[in-house]
Design an enzyme around this catalytic site. Structure first.
Site, short mmCIF file in Angstrom:
data_model
loop_
_atom_site.label_atom_id
_atom_site.label_comp_id
_atom_site.label_asym_id
_atom_site.label_seq_id
_atom_site.Cartn_x
_atom_site.Cartn_y
_atom_site.Cartn_z
N ASN A 12 0.87 -1.18 0.00
CA ASN A 12 0.00 0.00 0.00
C ASN A 12 0.90 1.23 0.00
O ASN A 12 1.49 1.56 1.02
CB ASN A 12 -0.89 -0.05 1.26
N LYS A 14 0.06 4.26 -0.27
CA LYS A 14 -0.57 5.47 0.31
C LYS A 14 -0.30 6.67 -0.63
O LYS A 14 -0.24 6.47 -1.83
CB LYS A 14 -0.06 5.70 1.74
N HIS A 98 -9.40 1.10 5.05
CA HIS A 98 -8.11 1.30 5.74
C HIS A 98 -8.32 2.27 6.91
O HIS A 98 -9.13 3.19 6.82
CB HIS A 98 -7.07 1.86 4.76
N GLU A 100 -6.74 4.69 7.92
CA GLU A 100 -6.57 6.12 7.60
C GLU A 100 -7.82 6.68 6.93
O GLU A 100 -8.15 7.86 7.11
CB GLU A 100 -5.31 6.30 6.73
N GLU A 166 -5.15 -5.02 10.66
CA GLU A 166 -4.12 -4.00 10.88
C GLU A 166 -4.39 -3.25 12.17
O GLU A 166 -5.23 -2.33 12.20
CB GLU A 166 -4.12 -3.00 9.71
N GLY A 172 2.79 2.11 10.79
CA GLY A 172 3.79 3.17 10.67
C GLY A 172 4.54 3.48 11.95
O GLY A 172 5.23 4.49 12.04
N SER A 211 3.58 -2.30 10.24
CA SER A 211 5.03 -2.38 10.50
C SER A 211 5.64 -3.72 10.10
O SER A 211 6.57 -4.20 10.76
CB SER A 211 5.34 -2.05 11.96
P1 PGA Z 1 3.02 0.19 7.59
O1 PGA Z 1 1.53 0.46 7.03
O2 PGA Z 1 3.51 -1.08 6.97
O3 PGA Z 1 3.81 1.41 7.13
O4 PGA Z 1 2.92 0.10 9.07
C1 PGA Z 1 0.63 -0.61 6.86
C2 PGA Z 1 -0.65 -0.10 6.27
O5 PGA Z 1 -1.11 0.99 6.63
O6 PGA Z 1 -1.26 -0.79 5.42
#
Ligand code: PGA
Length: 249
Positions: A12, A14, A98, A100, A166, A172, A211
């Site tokens: 992803n 983003k 997601h 976000e 997640e 992140g 992560s």
């Molecule tokens: P990350 O994000 O691997 O940077 O923690 C995962 C995600 O948001 O899908």
């Protein structure tokens, strides 16, 4: 479990990536060709890159997905993209729900469900994300929260569906749940899916996300009922993404 679904490692991106970023995609395609993992690979770039990336990836083992879609086919929805448009651009999947999108765009379980249904309507794989916050985990409310999200956002059909667990606090941050915690959650999700549809529920891929790095991928991907990863930051560099895919050497 009788039939382990073929794993999926999806990146992803983003809101990262411009036309020149195709070099990373090309490196991922080349790496996957020279050392094919026993997992499906996918990159979900920003929508501006889907069409060009899909052309570059055509005939390779890397699929291209989108990060969000609108629930309707078309209409007066300025700035939005329908699942049909994403498919037309060359996407074969779309991430929905997601954290976000849920937290920064106020997406509710109802809205996420409508998007997952739109993906199915357009013949796209929906990668449906669920996850608890750190407050919910500390309060011992993780399972209740995840069940509520499944109750509210699971589409009517499990066909082609992918679930991504997640934990919001792991995205992140460099933090990850223990393998035992991941195992507990993924088992609950598997049982939930089987309770909805015995045959399809066994085959739905349940990804872990948050992560995931080359350093921890092997341990996390070895957890029962973990059928791949949804990777954010580490998917932006071909070497890291291929390092994660190598957990399925
Ligand atoms: P990350 O994000 O691997 O940077 O923690 C995962 C995600 O948001 O899908």
């Amino acid at each position: 479990m009788a039939h382990q679904p073929r794993p999926l490692v999806a990146g992803n991106w983003k809101m990262h990536g411009i036309a020149a970023s195709v070099a990373e995609l090309e490196a991922i395609i080349a790496g996957a060709a020279s050392r094919p993992p026993s997992a499906d690979l996918m990159i979900c770039p920003p929508a501006t890159l889907i069409a060009s990336f899909a052309k570059v990836a055509a005939g390779s083992t890397v699929a291209i997905g989108a990060q969000d879609c609108h629930a309707e086919v078309s209409g007066a929805f300025t700035g939005d993209l329908s699942a049909e448009m994403l498919k037309d651009a060359g996407a074969t999947a779309v991430i929905v729900g997601h954290s976000e999108r849920r937290s920064l765009h106020g997406e509710t379980d109802d809205m996420v469900k409508a998007k997952a249904m739109a993906a199915a309507r357009a013949d796209l794989t929906a990668i449906l994300c669920i996850g608890e916050t750190s407050e919910e985990r500390e309060a011992g409310a993780t399972m209740a929260r995840l069940k509520r999200q499944l109750d509210g956002s699971l589409p009517d059909t499990l066909e082609r569906l992918v679930i991504a667990y997640e934990p919001v606090w792991a995205i992140g941050t460099g933090l990850t749940p223990t393998p035992a915690d991941v195992a507990e959650v993924h088992k609950m999700i598997r049982n939930y899916l089987i309770s909805k549809d015995k045959a399809q529920g066994e085959t739905v891929r349940i990804l872990y996300g948050g992560s995931v790095k080359p350093q921890n991928a092997k341990e996390l991907m070895a957890v029962p009922n973990v059928n791949g990863a949804l990777v954010g930051g580490a998917s932006l560099k071909a070497a890291d993404f291929l390092g994660i895919a190598a957990a399925y050497a």
